[in-house]
Motif scaffolding. Structure first.
Motif, PDB file in Angstrom:
ATOM      1  N   ALA A 255      47.990  37.489  47.249  1.00  0.00           N
ATOM      2  CA  ALA A 255      46.980  37.941  46.285  1.00  0.00           C
ATOM      3  C   ALA A 255      45.630  37.360  46.678  1.00  0.00           C
ATOM      4  N   ALA A 256      44.582  38.084  46.324  1.00  0.00           N
ATOM      5  CA  ALA A 256      43.226  37.608  46.607  1.00  0.00           C
ATOM      6  C   ALA A 256      42.374  37.781  45.363  1.00  0.00           C
ATOM      7  N   LEU A 257      41.435  36.881  45.200  1.00  0.00           N
ATOM      8  CA  LEU A 257      40.577  36.881  44.001  1.00  0.00           C
ATOM      9  C   LEU A 257      39.163  37.291  44.373  1.00  0.00           C
ATOM     10  N   GLU A 258      38.578  38.199  43.587  1.00  0.00           N
ATOM     11  CA  GLU A 258      37.157  38.554  43.726  1.00  0.00           C
ATOM     12  C   GLU A 258      36.505  38.242  42.396  1.00  0.00           C
ATOM     13  N   ARG A 259      35.311  37.609  42.433  1.00  0.00           N
ATOM     14  CA  ARG A 259      34.668  37.215  41.172  1.00  0.00           C
ATOM     15  C   ARG A 259      33.228  37.692  41.112  1.00  0.00           C
ATOM     16  N   ASP A 260      32.813  38.089  39.921  1.00  0.00           N
ATOM     17  CA  ASP A 260      31.423  38.462  39.674  1.00  0.00           C
ATOM     18  C   ASP A 260      30.873  37.437  38.690  1.00  0.00           C
ATOM     19  N   GLU A 261      30.140  36.467  39.234  1.00  0.00           N
ATOM     20  CA  GLU A 261      29.656  35.329  38.439  1.00  0.00           C
ATOM     21  C   GLU A 261      28.783  35.806  37.270  1.00  0.00           C
ATOM     22  N   ALA A 262      27.854  36.738  37.568  1.00  0.00           N
ATOM     23  CA  ALA A 262      26.905  37.173  36.537  1.00  0.00           C
ATOM     24  C   ALA A 262      27.628  37.871  35.382  1.00  0.00           C
ATOM     25  N   ALA A 263      28.572  38.720  35.704  1.00  0.00           N
ATOM     26  CA  ALA A 263      29.258  39.491  34.648  1.00  0.00           C
ATOM     27  C   ALA A 263      30.451  38.749  34.069  1.00  0.00           C
ATOM     28  N   LYS A 264      30.760  37.593  34.635  1.00  0.00           N
ATOM     29  CA  LYS A 264      31.942  36.810  34.222  1.00  0.00           C
ATOM     30  C   LYS A 264      33.200  37.691  34.256  1.00  0.00           C
ATOM     31  N   ARG A 265      33.317  38.352  35.398  1.00  0.00           N
ATOM     32  CA  ARG A 265      34.437  39.263  35.571  1.00  0.00           C
ATOM     33  C   ARG A 265      35.125  38.964  36.899  1.00  0.00           C
ATOM     34  N   GLY A 266      36.396  39.165  36.965  1.00  0.00           N
ATOM     35  CA  GLY A 266      37.097  38.931  38.227  1.00  0.00           C
ATOM     36  C   GLY A 266      38.285  39.858  38.357  1.00  0.00           C
ATOM     37  N   VAL A 267      38.745  39.993  39.580  1.00  0.00           N
ATOM     38  CA  VAL A 267      39.945  40.810  39.790  1.00  0.00           C
ATOM     39  C   VAL A 267      40.843  40.110  40.806  1.00  0.00           C
ATOM     40  N   ILE A 268      42.117  40.016  40.456  1.00  0.00           N
ATOM     41  CA  ILE A 268      43.112  39.454  41.374  1.00  0.00           C
ATOM     42  C   ILE A 268      43.933  40.630  41.888  1.00  0.00           C
ATOM     43  N   ARG A 269      43.858  40.861  43.206  1.00  0.00           N
ATOM     44  CA  ARG A 269      44.605  41.977  43.800  1.00  0.00           C
ATOM     45  C   ARG A 269      45.819  41.424  44.536  1.00  0.00           C
ATOM     46  N   GLY A 270      46.969  41.979  44.220  1.00  0.00           N
ATOM     47  CA  GLY A 270      48.167  41.439  44.850  1.00  0.00           C
ATOM     48  C   GLY A 270      49.180  42.520  45.188  1.00  0.00           C
ATOM     49  N   ALA A 271      50.066  42.189  46.099  1.00  0.00           N
ATOM     50  CA  ALA A 271      51.164  43.092  46.462  1.00  0.00           C
ATOM     51  C   ALA A 271      52.351  42.243  46.881  1.00  0.00           C
ATOM     52  N   GLY A 272      53.552  42.716  46.568  1.00  0.00           N
ATOM     53  CA  GLY A 272      54.729  41.929  46.931  1.00  0.00           C
ATOM     54  C   GLY A 272      55.970  42.787  46.978  1.00  0.00           C
ATOM     55  N   GLN A 273      57.033  42.189  47.467  1.00  0.00           N
ATOM     56  CA  GLN A 273      58.302  42.906  47.618  1.00  0.00           C
ATOM     57  C   GLN A 273      59.445  42.036  47.127  1.00  0.00           C
TER      58      GLN A 273
END
Ligand code: FES
Ligand code: FES
Length: 377
Positions: A255-273
Motif C-alpha cells: 500500500a502507498a499513501l498520498e497526502r494533501d496537506e492543505a485539504a487535510k485529505r489523503g488516500v491509501i492505495r493498496g492491493a493484495g492476494q
C-alpha cells in the motif's frame, strides 16, 4: 416452525418453515423451483444465485425467514425477460455451458452485470463473474457470451430492460471494443468496484489526528487484523487477515499513501492476494479530516474496493457494509486509544472476525422481521 410470506416470481406465496431453512431449500423443496442449484452451500460457488428485491444474492446463505415480505426472482421467473432471453441464446451460441449446473446462477449474475455495466469490457466481465464458479471450466465461452450481449446492446443502443442499474458506482457507457477505456479501467487501482462511505468523530484536535495519519505503521496498528512487514517512507508491505465464518482470508500486498496537506485529505492505495482462496483485492481508502468543534475531529472515510475470485461474493450487500462499519468503529476506537496514550507503537490490533459480524447482522435482521410482524398483528 414459522409462517413466512413473500413474492416468488411475481406470485405471493406462504409457507410454514423451520427458521433454519435456507432460501434455496425453501425454493427447491417448498416451491418446487429446482432451477436454483446448490453446489457448495457455503456462499462460494454462486450456483444458487437468485434476485432478492432486485439484487443478486446467494440463496444458500440466506435464511428463508429473512426474505419475509421480499420479492424473490429465480431463473424460472425470467421467461418473458428480453435480456435473459438474449443471454440464453448467447450461452447456447458461444458454448457457454457443458453440464449446465452453474448456468442458472451464471445467467442471473450475467443479467445483473449487463444492466449495471452496459459498457463492460472483457476484463471487467471476468472480474464481475469471478464469484460464479463453473466446475466444467467453461469460462471462455461464458465470457464471450456475456460480451456478445453487451456488445449487441451497445450497438443497438438499447436501454436496459425491467430493472434500473443498481450500483451507484456504475461507469459511463463505453463500447466493448473501446480498448482505451479498458486500459484506463485496468490502470485504475480499483476500477469501478464497490464504494462504502462512513464517518467517525474522534475526541482529539485536527492537527494531532492529521499527524497520526501520516504514520502508516501506526495507522495499520489501529486496523483490526492488519500487520506491516516492511515500511519505507509512505509505502508499506504487509497483510490483513479476516475470518468469515468457516473461511479465513489473509491478503498480503502493498500500500502507498498520498497526502494533501492543505485539504487535510489523503488516500491509501493498496492491493493484495489471499494465497489460500486465490482471491485478489484492490482498494483505496480515502480520508478527509475536518474540525468537528470542541477539540474533536471528523474523519470522513471513503472505501473503494474490488474483489476477484471465490471471495468476490462478499463485494455486495448489507453484510459487507456491516462488516466495514464495525471495522471503521474499531479503527476509530484504536486510534482514539493510541492518541490518548500518546504512543506511536501500540500493540497490534486484534483480528476482526467477520463471522461474528455475520451472526450479529443476521440476528438483527431476524429481530427486525419479528418486530415488524408483531406490529402488523
Ligand atoms: Fe450457494 Fe454455492 S450453493 S454459493
Ligand atoms: Fe458444468 Fe458450469 S457448465 S458447472
Amino acid at each position: 416452525m414459522k409462517t413466512i410470506e413473500m413474492t416468488v416470481n411475481g406470485e405471493r406465496v406462504q409457507a410454514l418453515v423451520e427458521p433454519r431453512t435456507h432460501l434455496a431449500d425453501f425454493l427447491r423443496d417448498h416451491q418446487r423451483l429446482t432451477g436454483t442449484h446448490l453446489g457448495c452451500e457455503h456462499g462460494v460457488c454462486g450456483a444458487c444465485t437468485v434476485l432478492i428485491d432486485g439484487q443478486p444474492a446467494r440463496a444458500c446463505i440466506t435464511y428463508a425467514v429473512q426474505c419475509e415480505g421480499s420479492e424473490v426472482r429465480t431463473i424460472e421467473g425470467f421467461e418473458d425477460d428480453a435480456l435473459m432471453n438474449e443471454l440464453r441464446a448467447a450461452f447456447s451460441r458461444e458454448h457457454a455451458l457443458q453440464c449446465g449446473f452453474c448456468t442458472p446462477g451464471m445467467l442471473i449474475a450475467a443479467r445483473d452485470l449487463v444492466l449495471r455495466l452496459p459498457g463492460a469490457h472483457e476484463r471487467r466481465i471476468r472480474e464481475e463473474m469471478s464469484g460464479n464458479l463453473c466446475r466444467c471450466t467453461g469460462y471462455v465461452g461464458i465470457v464471450h457470451a456475456v460480451a456478445s450481449v453487451v456488445q449487441a446492446r451497445g450497438a443497438s443502443n438499447e436501454t436496459p430492460v425491467a430493472q434500473a442499474p443498481t450500483a451507484s458506482s456504475a461507469p459511463r457507457f463505453t463500447p466493448v471494443e473501446d480498448r482505451a477505456e479498458e486500459k484506463r479501467q485496468s490502470a485504475s487501482p480499483v476500477g469501478a468496484g464497490t464504494r462504502i462511505e462512513d464517518e467517525v468523530i474522534v475526541k482529539h484536535p485536527l492537527e494531532r489526528v492529521w499527524a497520526a495519519f501520516a504514520d502508516m505503521p501506526g495507522v495499520a496498528a489501529c486496523l483490526p487484523g492488519a500487520e506491516i512487514t516492511e515500511s519505507a517512507g509512505s509505502s508499506v508491505k504487509g497483510r490483513i487477515t479476516v475470518k468469515f465464518g468457516p473461511m479465513r482470508a489473509a491478503f498480503a500486498g502493498a500500500a502507498a499513501l498520498e497526502r494533501d496537506e492543505a485539504a487535510k485529505r489523503g488516500v491509501i492505495r493498496g492491493a493484495g492476494q489471499d494465497a489460500l482462496s486465490s482471491s485478489r483485492a484492490r482498494g483505496d481508502i480515502t480520508y478527509s479530516l475536518s474540525d468537528a468543534g470542541g477539540g474533536s475531529t471528523r474523519i470522513a472515510l471513503g472505501i473503494d474496493y474490488s474483489l476477484q475470485g471465490p471471495l468476490a461474493q462478499f463485494s455486495r450487500g448489507g453484510l459487507v457494509k456491516e462488516f466495514v462499519g464495525r471495522m471503521v468503529a474499531e479503527f476509530a476506537a484504536n486510534l482514539d486509544r493510541r492518541l490518548a496514550a500518546g504512543t506511536l507503537a501500540p500493540p497490534p490490533a486484534a483480528q476482526l472476525d467477520a463471522g461474528k459480524v455475520f451472526w450479529k447482522w443476521l440476528w438483527s435482521r431476524i429481530k427486525a422481521i419479528f418486530k415488524l410482524r408483531r406490529r402488523a398483528l
